[in-house]
Design a protein around this motif. Sequence first.
Motif, PDB file in Angstrom:
ATOM      1  N   ALA A 128       0.814  -1.220   0.000  1.00  0.00           N
ATOM      2  CA  ALA A 128       0.000   0.000   0.000  1.00  0.00           C
ATOM      3  C   ALA A 128       0.845   1.267   0.000  1.00  0.00           C
ATOM      4  O   ALA A 128       0.313   2.362  -0.165  1.00  0.00           O
ATOM      5  N   GLY A 129       2.148   1.123   0.269  1.00  0.00           N
ATOM      6  CA  GLY A 129       3.023   2.298   0.331  1.00  0.00           C
ATOM      7  C   GLY A 129       2.800   3.130   1.573  1.00  0.00           C
ATOM      8  O   GLY A 129       3.115   4.320   1.600  1.00  0.00           O
ATOM      9  N   THR A 130       2.264   2.518   2.627  1.00  0.00           N
ATOM     10  CA  THR A 130       1.974   3.266   3.859  1.00  0.00           C
ATOM     11  C   THR A 130       2.542   2.546   5.074  1.00  0.00           C
ATOM     12  O   THR A 130       2.870   1.362   5.033  1.00  0.00           O
ATOM     13  N   ILE A 131       2.636   3.289   6.181  1.00  0.00           N
ATOM     14  CA  ILE A 131       2.927   2.719   7.497  1.00  0.00           C
ATOM     15  C   ILE A 131       1.869   3.275   8.444  1.00  0.00           C
ATOM     16  O   ILE A 131       1.738   4.491   8.581  1.00  0.00           O
ATOM     17  N   MET A 132       1.105   2.404   9.057  1.00  0.00           N
ATOM     18  CA  MET A 132      -0.021   2.800   9.913  1.00  0.00           C
ATOM     19  C   MET A 132      -0.990   3.719   9.170  1.00  0.00           C
ATOM     20  O   MET A 132      -1.558   4.653   9.739  1.00  0.00           O
ATOM     21  N   GLY A 133      -1.125   3.489   7.866  1.00  0.00           N
ATOM     22  CA  GLY A 133      -2.051   4.282   7.062  1.00  0.00           C
ATOM     23  C   GLY A 133      -1.480   5.576   6.527  1.00  0.00           C
ATOM     24  O   GLY A 133      -2.145   6.269   5.752  1.00  0.00           O
ATOM     25  N   HIS A 134      -0.241   5.944   6.918  1.00  0.00           N
ATOM     26  CA  HIS A 134       0.361   7.188   6.446  1.00  0.00           C
ATOM     27  C   HIS A 134       1.227   6.905   5.217  1.00  0.00           C
ATOM     28  O   HIS A 134       2.163   6.099   5.287  1.00  0.00           O
TER      29      HIS A 134
END
Length: 199
Positions: free
Chosen positions: A153-159
């Motif tokens: 997704a290219g994110t960490i914890m949604g960021h």
Amino acid sequence: MSARRELVKGIYEQNPVFRQVLGLCPTLAVSTSIENAIGMGAAATFVLCCSNVIISLIRRGVPPKIRIPIYIVVIATFVTIVDMVMAAFTPALYKALGIFVPLIVVNCIILGRAEAFAGKNSVGLSLLDGIGMGLGFTFGLLSLAIIRELLGAGTIMGHPLFGERFEPVLLMIMAPGGFLTVGYLLGLFNWIDRKRARS
């Protein structure tokens, strides 16, 4: 048998995911995001600790021939508590984890620790074993989730971490991505063990 060893053995030496290859069904299913991994890890750790303590307390009064059904009843009691608490206080996480919350009842890590450890050891050591194994399971889930969320997704914890040009590798949040990640991490753990054995 030292208390410290019982606490830390589950994190690496006897890690349920990477050393014993247990609990892979929920591990592969929920490790698509870090939030899911933390939620499942916390739920499994709670059930592990509580069921280990109760099973250790009642172990001398349980007839050997019916110990497994009794252990499952104890585990199911704590899974029901987790299920109801998560549904009430973290509905989004509860919905994301889905069927894998009630399926903690049949998680082989929890029944395995009840049979192999809590049914034979003191309450204190059983509690430490539950904490250590729960942390080890959470570590396994997090390791997978960080890789899969970052690449998938290219994110960490949604960021988001990458620019708009980043194209997520959707394979990583699907089942084959989970198997590939587990395989590479198992290989990494084996490589580390061989390096340590040689030195």
